[in-house]
Structures are given as structure tokens and as C-alpha cells.
Design an enzyme around this catalytic site. Structure first.
Site, short mmCIF file in Angstrom:
data_model
loop_
_atom_site.label_atom_id
_atom_site.label_comp_id
_atom_site.label_asym_id
_atom_site.label_seq_id
_atom_site.Cartn_x
_atom_site.Cartn_y
_atom_site.Cartn_z
N GLU A 335 0.82 -1.22 0.00
CA GLU A 335 0.00 0.00 0.00
C GLU A 335 0.85 1.26 0.00
O GLU A 335 0.34 2.35 -0.19
CB GLU A 335 -0.89 0.00 1.26
CG GLU A 335 -2.02 -1.01 1.25
CD GLU A 335 -1.60 -2.43 1.68
OE1 GLU A 335 -0.38 -2.71 1.71
OE2 GLU A 335 -2.48 -3.24 1.97
N TRP A 450 2.13 -9.06 26.02
CA TRP A 450 2.42 -9.23 24.60
C TRP A 450 3.82 -9.82 24.41
O TRP A 450 4.77 -9.38 25.05
CB TRP A 450 2.38 -7.89 23.86
CG TRP A 450 1.03 -7.25 23.85
CD1 TRP A 450 0.65 -6.15 24.55
CD2 TRP A 450 -0.11 -7.66 23.12
NE1 TRP A 450 -0.66 -5.85 24.30
CE2 TRP A 450 -1.15 -6.76 23.41
CE3 TRP A 450 -0.36 -8.71 22.23
CZ2 TRP A 450 -2.43 -6.88 22.87
CZ3 TRP A 450 -1.63 -8.83 21.68
CH2 TRP A 450 -2.64 -7.92 21.99
P1 AMP Z 1 3.56 -6.65 1.56
O1 AMP Z 1 2.45 -5.70 1.42
O2 AMP Z 1 3.24 -8.03 1.11
O3 AMP Z 1 4.81 -6.13 0.96
O4 AMP Z 1 3.83 -6.81 3.13
C1 AMP Z 1 4.09 -5.69 3.93
C2 AMP Z 1 4.34 -6.13 5.35
O5 AMP Z 1 5.57 -6.85 5.44
C3 AMP Z 1 4.50 -4.99 6.32
O6 AMP Z 1 3.26 -4.45 6.73
C4 AMP Z 1 5.26 -5.64 7.45
O7 AMP Z 1 4.41 -6.40 8.29
C5 AMP Z 1 6.17 -6.61 6.71
N1 AMP Z 1 7.49 -5.99 6.53
C6 AMP Z 1 7.99 -5.37 5.45
N2 AMP Z 1 9.24 -4.95 5.67
C7 AMP Z 1 9.55 -5.31 6.95
C8 AMP Z 1 10.69 -5.15 7.79
N3 AMP Z 1 11.79 -4.55 7.35
N4 AMP Z 1 10.62 -5.63 9.04
C9 AMP Z 1 9.52 -6.24 9.51
N5 AMP Z 1 8.42 -6.43 8.77
C10 AMP Z 1 8.43 -5.97 7.50
#
Ligand code: AMP
Length: 559
Positions: A335, A450
Site C-alpha cells: 500500500e 504481549w
Molecule cells: P507486503 O504488502 O506483502 O509487501 O507486506 C508488507 C508487510 O511486510 C509490512 O506491513 C510488514 O508487516 C512486513 N514488513 C515489510 N518490511 C519489513 C521489515 N523490514 N521488518 C519487519 N516487517 C516488515
């Protein structure tokens, strides 16, 4: 007093922020620099520019015009890069199709986005065969190939890519239009229900490109991207514009390498052959490369890698640094175009031993220019930058999707309170570094406290026997939830490792780091493999469902 708009001289050029403007400087700075394919064939930026014109001319001959949608289904190729430019530059919309979704989901996304043309690589024809008669809007098909003739099945093809280009002129007149015109659409890899469409305008993509280049180029020394870098994407081009880096690399006129399908030996050979110095990927891809037999023969000491899409484990940061890789974190989501933060190190920290550097390299990072990123409580009040006050990450920046395509209800939820809600939780330290501690859906609540699933995974991955791990919540009558770790062991250490040894390791680390004592309620199951999403991330929802009824070990007493 009302605000006063600037006066515009009638003949002044107001310069809309359009994707075509990203092509201006590389043609001046580095017209001879090359774009390279996996098979070694190559051409320079002048040819790229000509082919973008030819592609637009070819698409126009198929009836594509401003407002049409052109869907692409292919591996990461130079042709895909050409589509990144030609399609939006015509005022049409580029749909990047997630080739790893099921045929039914691919069909859903093509119909939902109302694709007019489908440009498809030969490897994906079996998928087309499965969905062809249910496509509602696609009226032309183009094979992404240099074959002499189009195949006669499973649909009637209008053209083959290279032939389409060869018969089109090199001087397509790309018009000016409103910078808020939609340029791209693609679908989230969400694990529940149908994928959701997110969309981005020219202005958003141009500003994302500029801000990413500014953040990468202003890094003091570590992880700095500059004109002499050699770029190769390792996040698929269908997924969030390969994190926007093909636009950044093109604007900067870098040498670029497009690897086709991600085959580990091919990738390692390309890094060596073309002297690749910059890539980005999810942890799974780097894990695959670091465990490939060829890695010992490949010099990775000039390679900078942004790891994002999921948290980078410290063990990975340490292993990569020991191979000389300049590894650091990026964060964002579908997004958000996607990049929101990057974790560059201050120069003083680059001399520290790998274990110490890993703590910063795995931080989620500092916001890019123009990104207003906050961590808030349930009342949307900003929490202090103290490195411990934890809440939801909400964000504003000029490149966030303005909603989900044709889904006003989910869009309102996404933008509740005029900030985009990431669904991630984390904290910000006094130096401005964000640390994501979990996804709201994945955090585990035991005994009213948590526990971060990411932190437990990080701890388990530091045990020498652990190859891969996912920590999920499992319902428990006494504690509400208990953490369940699904652990894939390194084959050579499987016999000498037991559940109790790993639990002891977790308990020691929890004590050392001062984490919630309920973390030691962790239950461990050894598995052969972990369920992943279409972009190689842990699919925790599927794992929660799969292991919901699995019996957990006898209760630990906690005093
Ligand atoms: P997507 O929309 O499939 O690219 O997924 C996005 C989600 O991936 C984010 O909202 C996070 O939960 C996770 N995410 C992306 N980058 C990171 C990061 N560097 N560290 C932890 N979670 C991440």
C-alpha cells in the site's frame, strides 16, 4: 487570510511529475551504459529509449490508449522494464500480475482490474490455458518473446513482442497529462479473501523515486547507491514495482541486470559475471543464496543488499557481513509504493564487529524524506521516541495508495483518521530509528502480556542448529495464547538437537534481553518446511490454521 497560489505565466511550463521525466537524465549522463539480460545479451540506454517508443507505438496499434490497462505476466526481464515506462508514459495503466498466485486468483485480478491487453511470457501459457475462457475484458494477447510467430493456442495472439516492436517507429510522441493520472495497479499478496488492488499515480512514483534516491545517495558511506553501481532486482517486478528500484536505477543511469527467473546458481553467476553491486530482496531469497553450494566460489564483498518485506534476522545479518555483503533493512508494504524507511549506519558504527553492527542493520530504519511516520496508541496519540513505547505504525507520505481499487469499505479502514494504518506495531528510538516488533495479527498474548513473534524467531535463529523458524500463537486455556515455534533444523545438526535444548536457549536469551517471561512458555515442533506466501514470506495465517489443533506440551509453571 486565504492562501495565495503562485502566479503562472501563461507560457511557463509547469512540469507535471510524469514517469517520462525519469528518462531525461540517463540519456545525458550515461547513454552508453548497458541493460543486460540473463543470457548475456545487452543494449544501452539509447536503445532502451527507442524500444520504449516502439513498444508504445506497437501497443497503440493494438488499440491501447490513455486509460487502457495493460497487464504483464513475466519473469524479471528487460522487456518488463520497457513496460514499466512505455505503458504509463502513454497514459495507460500498467498492471503487474503476481505470477505466483493461483490461476483463479490471477483471473480474479485481471477481471477486477479490467485489463485490456495481456502481455505474457511463454512459461505462463499453461496458466492462460486454465483461465482464457473466463477472462472478461482482455481483448488482445501479446507473447513476451522473440519467437518468429505467435502460438495458435491457448488464445489467438495479436502479436509477438519483438515483432511488434520491430514494425513500430522509434519516435512515439508521449503526451503531457495530469501528474495525478493513474500509472500502475497491482494486487496485495494478502492471505485472506481475494487480493486487493492498490494503485499509484505518476506523481507518486516520481516522488517515491526521488526520495528513495535521496535517502540512498545521502547515506554517509554504508549502503550508498551511486552512479557507478550495478543494479539487479531480486524482488520480483510484479511485486510493488520491485520496490521502485528499477525506476531509481534508470533515473540514475545505472548499469542494470535483469535475471529472468530467480534460479540461485544463475543469480550467483550473474553477480560475479556482471559485478552486481546492489540488490534488494526478502530474507528467503538471500537465505537461498547463502545456502547454495556456489556461494563459496562467489565474491560477494562488493554487494549491497536491502532486506525488506519481512524482518531480517540478526543471524542473517551476521552471516551476510561475514561474506562481505553490505546488508541493511528496508521497510514498507504494498500500500505504500513501498519504501518508508531504510536502516543506514552512521560511519562510526561501520568499524564495529559484525555482531554489534547487526543490531543496527536489522533495525527497521529511518524514514525517507517526506515520510511522516508515527507510532500511536489506540487514541491515535503519538508515542514518545524512547525505543520502548510500542503502538501501531501509521504513516503519511506523498506516495501512499489512496485506497483499494473498488473497495471503499477497506479503503476507509486503511485510512482511518487520515493516516494510513500499516497494521504493524513497533517503537521509535531517540535517534529516529523505527523498530517493527510484530504485525498486529501475529503478536502473541500470553498471561495478559504481549510477546513479539519476531523477537522469538530472531532468538531461535541465533541457535546454530536452526535453519528456519516461524513463531505463531496457539490458543491455550490457561494462558490465553502460547507461542508455538515451527522449527526447520539444519540437516547436519538435526540428530544432536532437541526441543529441550532449544527451549533452554530461548529461556537464557529471554532472561538476558529482559523480555516477557511468558516467552518461555514456547512450545517447539520440528518441521520439514514452512508455508510461504506468493512472495516468499512466512504465511503465519495458514500455519496458525494448520497447527490450531496440534496438542501442546505439558504446561510450564511460571512463578
Ligand atoms: P507486503 O504488502 O506483502 O509487501 O507486506 C508488507 C508487510 O511486510 C509490512 O506491513 C510488514 O508487516 C512486513 N514488513 C515489510 N518490511 C519489513 C521489515 N523490514 N521488518 C519487519 N516487517 C516488515
Amino acid at each position: 487570510m486565504p492562501v495565495k497560489n503562485i502566479a503562472v505565466t501563461p507560457s511557463a511550463y509547469t512540469y507535471p511529475l510524469l514517469i517520462k521525466s525519469l528518462l531525461i537524465t540517463p540519456l545525458v549522463h550515461s547513454p552508453e551504459r548497458e541493460i543486460i539480460q540473463a543470457d548475456g545479451s545487452r543494449y544501452n540506454y539509447r536503445t532502451l529509449n527507442e524500444r520504449i517508443s516502439r513498444l508504445a507505438g506497437g501497443l497503440a496499434s493494438l488499440g491501447i490508449e490513455a486509460g487502457s490497462t495493460v497487464a504483464v505476466m513475466d519473469w524479471d526481464t528487460h522487456r518488463y522494464l520497457e513496460c514499466y515506462f512505455a505503458v504509463p508514459m502513454m497514459g495507460a495503466i500498467l498492471q503487474t500480475v503476481n505470477i505466483r498466485l493461483s490461476p483463479e486468483q490471477i483471473l480474479y485480478t485481471l477481471n477486477h482490474a479490467k485489463a485490456d491487453v495481456l502481455m505474457i511470457g511463454a512459461d505462463f501459457l499453461p496458466v492462460l490455458e486454465a483461465i482464457a475462457d473466463k477472462l472478461e475484458t482482455v481483448r488482445s494477447f501479446v507473447l513476451m518473446s522473440d519467437a518468429a510467430d505467435p502460438p495458435s493456442a491457448p488464445v489467438k495472439f495479436s502479436a509477438v513482442y519483438e515483432k511488434l516492436l520491430s514494425s513500430a517507429p522509434t519516435n512515439f510522441d508521449f503526451p503531457d497529462f495530469d501528474e495525478n493520472t493513474q500509472a500502475t495497479v497491482f494486487y496485495t499478496t494478502g492471505t485472506t479473501g481475494n487480493p486487493k488492488g492498490v494503485y499509484f499515480s505518476h506523481r507518486q512514483l516520481v516522488l517515491h523515486t526521488l526520495a528513495t534516491a535521496a535517502a540512498m545517495g545521502s547515506a554517509a558511506c554504508q549502503g550508498r547507491l551511486h552512479r557507478e553501481d550495478v543494479y539487479m532486482p531480486l524482488t520480483p517486478m510484479f511485486h510493488v514495482h520491485a520496490w521502485g528500484f528499477p525506476y531509481v536505477a534508470t533515473m540514475l543511469g545505472l548499469k542494470q541486470v535483469y535475471p529472468g527467473q530467480y534460479l540461485p546458481d544463475r543469480l550467483l553467476k550473474l553477480i560475479a559475471r556482471e559485478d552486481v553491486t546492489f540488490s534488494h530482496c526478502v530474507p528467503t531469497i538471500l537465505h537461498m543464496l547463502l545456502h547454495h553450494p556456489l556461494v563459496d566460489q562467489t565474491d560477494l564483498s562488493r554487494w549491497k543488499v536491502v532486506i525488506g518485506g519481512a524482518a531480517m534476522p540478526k543471524a542473517m545479518a551476521i552471516a551476510a557481513q561475514k561474506r562481505g555483503i553490505d546488508i541493511f533493512t528496508g521497510y514498507g508494504m504494498s500500500e505504500t509504493c513501498p519504501i518508508l524507511t531504510l536502516a543506514h549506519l552512521p560511519t562510526a558504527r561501520t568499524e564495529a564487529p559484525p555482531e554489534e553492527q547487526a543490531a543496527l542493520r536489522t533495525k527497521t530504519g529511518l524514514p525517507l524524506p517526506l515520510v511522516d511516520l508515527r507510532v500511536v496508541d489506540e487514541a491515535m496519540q503519538s508515542l514518545p521516541f524512547d525505543g520502548k513505547s510500542t503502538g501501531e505504525v501509521v504513516v503519511r507520505s506523498p506516495w501512499l495508495t489512496q485506497g483499494y481499487l473498488s473497495d471503499p469499505e477497506s479503503s476507509e479502514k486503511l485510512w482511518n483518521g487520515s493516516y494510513l494504518h500499516t497494521g504493524d506495531i513497533g517503537h521509535i528510538d531517540p535517534f529516529g530509528y523505527l523498530q517493527i516488533t510484530d504485525r498486529m495479527k501475529d503478536v502473541i498474548k500470553s498471561g495478559g502480556e504481549w510477546t513479539s513473534s519476531l523477537q522469538l524467531e530472531d532468538i531461535l535463529l541465533q541457535h546454530p542448529a536452526v535453519m528456519e523458524v516461524a513463531v505463531i500463537a496457539q490458543r491455550d486455556e490457561k494462558w490465553g495464547e502460547r507461542p508455538l515455534a515451527l522449527v526447520r533444523l539444519k540437516p547436519e545438526m538435526a540428530d544432536s538437537t532437541s526441543e529441550s535444548k532449544l527451549r533452554k536457549h530461548v529461556a537464557e536469551q529471554v532472561e538476558k534481553l529482559g523480555l516477557s517471561r511468558y516467552a518461555i512458555l514456547i512450545n517447539i515442533i520440528f518441521v520439514e518446511g514452512l508455508t510461504k506466501t506468493s512472495v516468499g514470506k512466512l504465511n503465519k495465517r495458514a500455519m496458525r490454521e494448520e497447527f490450531a489443533a496440534t496438542k501442546i506440551a505439558p504446561e510450564e509453571e511460571i512463578s
